[in-house]
Design a protein around this motif. Structure first.
Motif, PDB file in Angstrom:
ATOM      1  N   GLU A 117      77.038  53.305  52.098  1.00  0.00           N
ATOM      2  CA  GLU A 117      76.867  52.766  53.443  1.00  0.00           C
ATOM      3  C   GLU A 117      75.714  51.755  53.463  1.00  0.00           C
ATOM      4  OE1 GLU A 117      76.703  55.206  57.493  1.00  0.00           O
ATOM      5  OE2 GLU A 117      78.598  55.291  56.396  1.00  0.00           O
ATOM      6  N   THR A 118      75.979  50.595  52.893  1.00  0.00           N
ATOM      7  CA  THR A 118      74.926  49.636  52.578  1.00  0.00           C
ATOM      8  C   THR A 118      74.748  48.585  53.670  1.00  0.00           C
ATOM      9  OG1 THR A 118      76.389  48.076  51.447  1.00  0.00           O
ATOM     10  CG2 THR A 118      75.538  49.922  50.159  1.00  0.00           C
ATOM     11  N   SER A 119      73.519  48.069  53.747  1.00  0.00           N
ATOM     12  CA  SER A 119      73.207  46.925  54.596  1.00  0.00           C
ATOM     13  C   SER A 119      72.297  46.000  53.805  1.00  0.00           C
ATOM     14  CB  SER A 119      72.514  47.377  55.886  1.00  0.00           C
ATOM     15  OG  SER A 119      72.232  46.276  56.730  1.00  0.00           O
ATOM     16  N   VAL A 120      72.453  44.696  53.963  1.00  0.00           N
ATOM     17  CA  VAL A 120      71.684  43.742  53.176  1.00  0.00           C
ATOM     18  C   VAL A 120      71.226  42.588  54.061  1.00  0.00           C
ATOM     19  CG1 VAL A 120      73.797  42.571  52.416  1.00  0.00           C
ATOM     20  CG2 VAL A 120      71.701  42.255  51.110  1.00  0.00           C
ATOM     21  N   ALA A 121      70.010  42.101  53.822  1.00  0.00           N
ATOM     22  CA  ALA A 121      69.471  40.934  54.518  1.00  0.00           C
ATOM     23  C   ALA A 121      68.816  40.016  53.500  1.00  0.00           C
ATOM     24  CB  ALA A 121      68.463  41.347  55.585  1.00  0.00           C
ATOM     25  N   ARG A 122      68.953  38.707  53.729  1.00  0.00           N
ATOM     26  CA  ARG A 122      68.326  37.709  52.858  1.00  0.00           C
ATOM     27  C   ARG A 122      67.552  36.705  53.691  1.00  0.00           C
ATOM     28  NH1 ARG A 122      70.997  33.595  48.261  1.00  0.00           N
ATOM     29  NH2 ARG A 122      68.971  32.660  47.703  1.00  0.00           N
ATOM     30  N   CYS A 123      66.305  36.472  53.301  1.00  0.00           N
ATOM     31  CA  CYS A 123      65.485  35.397  53.860  1.00  0.00           C
ATOM     32  C   CYS A 123      64.892  34.619  52.692  1.00  0.00           C
ATOM     33  CB  CYS A 123      64.372  35.942  54.751  1.00  0.00           C
ATOM     34  SG  CYS A 123      64.878  36.306  56.445  1.00  0.00           S
ATOM     35  N   GLY A 124      65.383  33.397  52.475  1.00  0.00           N
ATOM     36  CA  GLY A 124      64.934  32.621  51.331  1.00  0.00           C
ATOM     37  C   GLY A 124      65.382  33.261  50.039  1.00  0.00           C
ATOM     38  N   HIS A 125      64.441  33.447  49.125  1.00  0.00           N
ATOM     39  CA  HIS A 125      64.776  34.069  47.841  1.00  0.00           C
ATOM     40  C   HIS A 125      64.642  35.594  47.875  1.00  0.00           C
ATOM     41  CE1 HIS A 125      65.256  30.263  45.867  1.00  0.00           C
ATOM     42  NE2 HIS A 125      64.039  29.881  46.204  1.00  0.00           N
ATOM     43  N   ASN A 126      64.152  36.147  48.967  1.00  0.00           N
ATOM     44  CA  ASN A 126      63.957  37.589  49.052  1.00  0.00           C
ATOM     45  C   ASN A 126      65.160  38.258  49.709  1.00  0.00           C
ATOM     46  OD1 ASN A 126      61.496  37.301  47.855  1.00  0.00           O
ATOM     47  ND2 ASN A 126      60.283  37.626  49.713  1.00  0.00           N
ATOM     48  N   VAL A 127      65.615  39.339  49.070  1.00  0.00           N
ATOM     49  CA  VAL A 127      66.772  40.098  49.543  1.00  0.00           C
ATOM     50  C   VAL A 127      66.388  41.572  49.574  1.00  0.00           C
ATOM     51  CG1 VAL A 127      69.202  40.672  49.160  1.00  0.00           C
ATOM     52  CG2 VAL A 127      68.319  38.436  48.429  1.00  0.00           C
ATOM     53  N   VAL A 128      66.780  42.270  50.631  1.00  0.00           N
ATOM     54  CA  VAL A 128      66.576  43.720  50.713  1.00  0.00           C
ATOM     55  C   VAL A 128      67.908  44.379  51.028  1.00  0.00           C
ATOM     56  CG1 VAL A 128      65.482  45.607  51.996  1.00  0.00           C
ATOM     57  CG2 VAL A 128      64.153  43.569  51.395  1.00  0.00           C
ATOM     58  N   VAL A 129      68.212  45.438  50.288  1.00  0.00           N
ATOM     59  CA  VAL A 129      69.396  46.257  50.538  1.00  0.00           C
ATOM     60  C   VAL A 129      68.935  47.647  50.959  1.00  0.00           C
ATOM     61  CG1 VAL A 129      71.488  47.273  49.576  1.00  0.00           C
ATOM     62  CG2 VAL A 129      70.765  44.988  48.847  1.00  0.00           C
ATOM     63  N   GLY A 130      69.457  48.132  52.067  1.00  0.00           N
ATOM     64  CA  GLY A 130      69.225  49.501  52.512  1.00  0.00           C
ATOM     65  C   GLY A 130      70.497  50.312  52.351  1.00  0.00           C
ATOM     66  N   PHE A 131      70.357  51.607  52.164  1.00  0.00           N
ATOM     67  CA  PHE A 131      71.532  52.444  51.945  1.00  0.00           C
ATOM     68  C   PHE A 131      71.211  53.900  52.262  1.00  0.00           C
ATOM     69  CE2 PHE A 131      69.362  51.184  48.053  1.00  0.00           C
ATOM     70  CZ  PHE A 131      68.924  52.385  47.519  1.00  0.00           C
ATOM     71  N   ASN A 132      72.251  54.651  52.628  1.00  0.00           N
ATOM     72  CA  ASN A 132      72.124  56.097  52.698  1.00  0.00           C
ATOM     73  C   ASN A 132      71.880  56.630  51.291  1.00  0.00           C
ATOM     74  OD1 ASN A 132      72.672  56.063  55.421  1.00  0.00           O
ATOM     75  ND2 ASN A 132      74.736  56.886  55.247  1.00  0.00           N
ATOM     76  N   ASP A 133      70.976  57.590  51.168  1.00  0.00           N
ATOM     77  CA  ASP A 133      70.646  58.125  49.847  1.00  0.00           C
ATOM     78  C   ASP A 133      70.326  59.605  49.995  1.00  0.00           C
ATOM     79  OD1 ASP A 133      69.870  58.674  47.288  1.00  0.00           O
ATOM     80  OD2 ASP A 133      68.196  57.274  47.246  1.00  0.00           O
ATOM     81  N   SER A 134      71.283  60.454  49.620  1.00  0.00           N
ATOM     82  CA  SER A 134      71.044  61.888  49.754  1.00  0.00           C
ATOM     83  C   SER A 134      69.968  62.365  48.792  1.00  0.00           C
ATOM     84  CB  SER A 134      72.342  62.671  49.531  1.00  0.00           C
ATOM     85  OG  SER A 134      72.828  62.501  48.214  1.00  0.00           O
ATOM     86  N   GLY A 135      69.751  61.631  47.680  1.00  0.00           N
ATOM     87  CA  GLY A 135      68.681  61.994  46.758  1.00  0.00           C
ATOM     88  C   GLY A 135      67.306  61.889  47.363  1.00  0.00           C
ATOM     89  N   SER A 136      67.172  61.090  48.436  1.00  0.00           N
ATOM     90  CA  SER A 136      65.878  60.969  49.106  1.00  0.00           C
ATOM     91  C   SER A 136      65.413  62.289  49.704  1.00  0.00           C
ATOM     92  CB  SER A 136      65.955  59.898  50.210  1.00  0.00           C
ATOM     93  OG  SER A 136      66.107  58.616  49.656  1.00  0.00           O
ATOM     94  N   VAL A 137      66.352  63.201  49.945  1.00  0.00           N
ATOM     95  CA  VAL A 137      65.980  64.514  50.458  1.00  0.00           C
ATOM     96  C   VAL A 137      65.007  65.200  49.499  1.00  0.00           C
ATOM     97  CG1 VAL A 137      66.869  66.814  51.013  1.00  0.00           C
ATOM     98  CG2 VAL A 137      68.081  64.776  51.804  1.00  0.00           C
TER      99      VAL A 137
END
Length: 569
Positions: free
Chosen positions: A125-145
């Protein structure tokens, strides 16, 4: 400062080893586990107040209820110092190679079994944003528990989401681990990520947020974490909207930023309102698409939400998405599930918001035929909220064009005695455009995928599309695709591009590894879940042409999904 994942694990091991024998540390960790358990049990009791039909509509909360059960059963085991030995594996296992040269690893698969060989952790369940050369992807991660206690202090909140950042336009990524859940015991970040950016350093991460205040009042909320260093570190979560958690669930958030004012952020969500005393619905359940606004970069938020649509009882709406055009007009779209969910047909509706005035809803598509058996696709995983919104803000002749894509099974429906509706509908990815600000949406939808459903025998699923527009006014789309398997089982990923406002499309298999619809291997995850959306994006600053998309793949040798990215030039 937060360090990359492997460095922080080593540091956490050292600190934990020094402090684990301390009674004070042990008490703090026990306090954290108990506080998170209390929050999750509040959520579980609230979900139980919904009827079975509305519970089935839940997006992020469909996973949270499973987390609540697992945390209640196993959470106190996190207080055992012996788990530190397992944590060391996360610092020593190498990141595996990408599936293909054009596929870039986003999440770090080496940590998936570092804390539990049994867990089978899921990134999706990913989301991604790009501004210039920088990119960030967010995601659900059950391992974060498991990871949150080691990456932060062992106290405070708990996360169900992670992120990765890139400083080279998405050529490579660094996994930073869990999103910061804040220092308050019992905070729970529940995933459903939405990542946006306003400049190359400033990124925002919205998601489900459940917490209690100092008086013990329980709240359902949507939070926004802010990064000022390109996604390397994240500030504490700020509630963009919060409501009484005993009578509301705020689900399926989305977020966007105004390109004419980078301090102006919008967050939308679905309010499952079971006060049974609302002014609009009286003693019935109320389901509403709402949104809030910040005009100061996410520091403060509007105190009263705007209501795009609200319905009562058996009627339901879900799955909002947002886009702002080059003149500052916000568009908000959603799926109207009707009064016979999970059966169809459904509608896609949209409103605009300009100068503080919200337009009446317009129907962009009046008759969506749900794919599969209307809720499940072949392989017994759910897919019922398949819609994506984008707007052209390129400054070219096509500026202002609106696009909505969705999966639709109208072209091939076959009898199936085991399906909910007695038939199976094979999805294609369809598109509509509006050239007049969302007022009209053409005569008929356009099919994006190039293959045609066979007239005889079974067909092929094409689902979970995502679309974006770049600074040339080109439109790109990506989706999951089963055409390469005559049995309609193995899943691949396709992307296409249009240079003429969506009237004709290219279509290419991007050579991501095919995988079977394996699910139910993760103790924290709804067993019928394989993700509900992905995101394709262009450069928000319009400095670079082309696109980058994020999505999940599954290495069949491991049997759990990871997040990758793919450029679409």
């Amino acid at each position: 400062m937060k360090f990359p994942r492997s460095t922080r694990v080593v540091a956490g091991i050292f600190v934990f080893s020094v402090l684990a024998s301390s009674l004070g540390w042990a008490q703090l960790l026990v306090q954290k586990v108990a506080a998170v358990d209390k929050t999750l049990q509040h959520v579980k009791s609230s979900i139980a107040k919904l009827d079975a039909r509305h519970r089935r509509m839940l997006d992020g909360y469909s996973n949270i209820i499973h987390i609540a059960d697992a945390w209640h059963t196993y959470g106190m085991r996190l207080t055992d110092p012996s788990f530190v030995a397992r944590a060391k594996q996360a610092a020593t296992l190498a990141v595996g190679p990408p599936a293909a040269s054009s596929i870039v690893q986003v999440s770090n698969p080496s940590s998936d079994i570092a804390f539990s060989s049994f867990g089978g952790f899921t990134q999706s369940e990913t989301s991604v944003a790009r501004c210039g050369h920088n990119v960030v992807v967010g995601f659900n991660d059950s391992g974060s528990v498991f990871e949150t206690p080691f990456f932060f202090t062992g106290t405070g909140g708990q996360a169900f989401s992670g992120s990765s950042y890139s400083t080279n336009g998405g050529t490579s990524f660094t996994d930073v681990g869990p999103i910061n859940p804040g220092t308050t015991d019992g905070n729970f970040l529940g995933g459903d990520p939405g990542v946006t950016c306003s400049d190359s350093n400033t990124f925002y991460f919205s998601q489900i947020f459940d917490f209690s205040d100092t008086s013990g009042n329980f709240f359902a909320a949507i939070s926004v974490n802010k990064s000022t260093d390109g996604g390397k570190t994240w500030g504490d979560p700020v509630a963009a909207i919060s409501k009484d958690g005993f009578t509301h669930l705020l689900d399926k958030p989305w977020s966007t930023i105004d390109p004419t004012n980078h301090q102006r952020i919008f967050v939308s969500y679905t309010d499952f309102d079971f006060t049974f005393s609302s002014p609009f619905c009286g003693n019935d359940i109320r389901t509403a698409i709402e949104f809030v606004e910040s005009d100061d970069g996410g520091n403060t938020w509007s105190s009263t939400p705007q209501i795009a649509i609200q319905v009562c009882g058996a009627a339901a709406v879900q799955g909002s998405q947002l886009a702002v055009d080059s003149h500052g007009t916000l568009f908000i779209a959603w799926v109207n599930l009707g009064s016979n969910f999970p059966l169809g047909p459904r509608q896609i509706q949209i409103s605009s918001f300009k100068g503080g005035v919200l337009s009446a809803p317009v129907t962009a598509e009046a008759s969506v035929q749900p794919g599969g058996d209307s809720f499940f696709l072949q392989g017994e995983f759910r897919d019922f909220l398949d819609m994506n919104l984008a707007v052209d803000r390129s400054g070219t002749a096509t500026d202002g064009t609106l696009y909505i894509s969705w999966a639709d099974g109208r072209d091939k429906i076959v009898p199936d005695p085991l399906a909910i509706q007695g038939s199976y509908a094979y999805d294609d990815v369809l598109l509509r455009q509006s050239f007049d600000g969302g007022i009209t949406w053409g005569f008929s939808p356009i099919k994006i995928n190039s293959d045609t459903q066979p007239r005889l025998g079974s067909g092929h699923d094409h689902y979970q599309s995502t679309i974006s527009v770049d600074n040339r006014g080109f439109v790109a789309a990506c989706w999951y695709d089963r055409r390469s398997d005559s049995q309609n089982f193995a899943i691949r990923h396709h992307c296409g591009e249009s240079t003429n406002t969506g009237f004709t499309w290219s279509d290419a298999d991007i050579n991501a590894q095919a995988f079977a619809p394996t699910h139910g291997n993760d103790i924290f995850i709804n067993p019928i879940y394989m993700g509900d959306y992905d995101v394709l994006t262009s450069d928000f600053l319009n400095q670079n042409s082309g696109f980058i998309g994020s999505f999940q793949v599954m290495n069949n040798n491991r049997g759990n999904p990871d997040v990758v990215a793919h450029p679409v030039k």
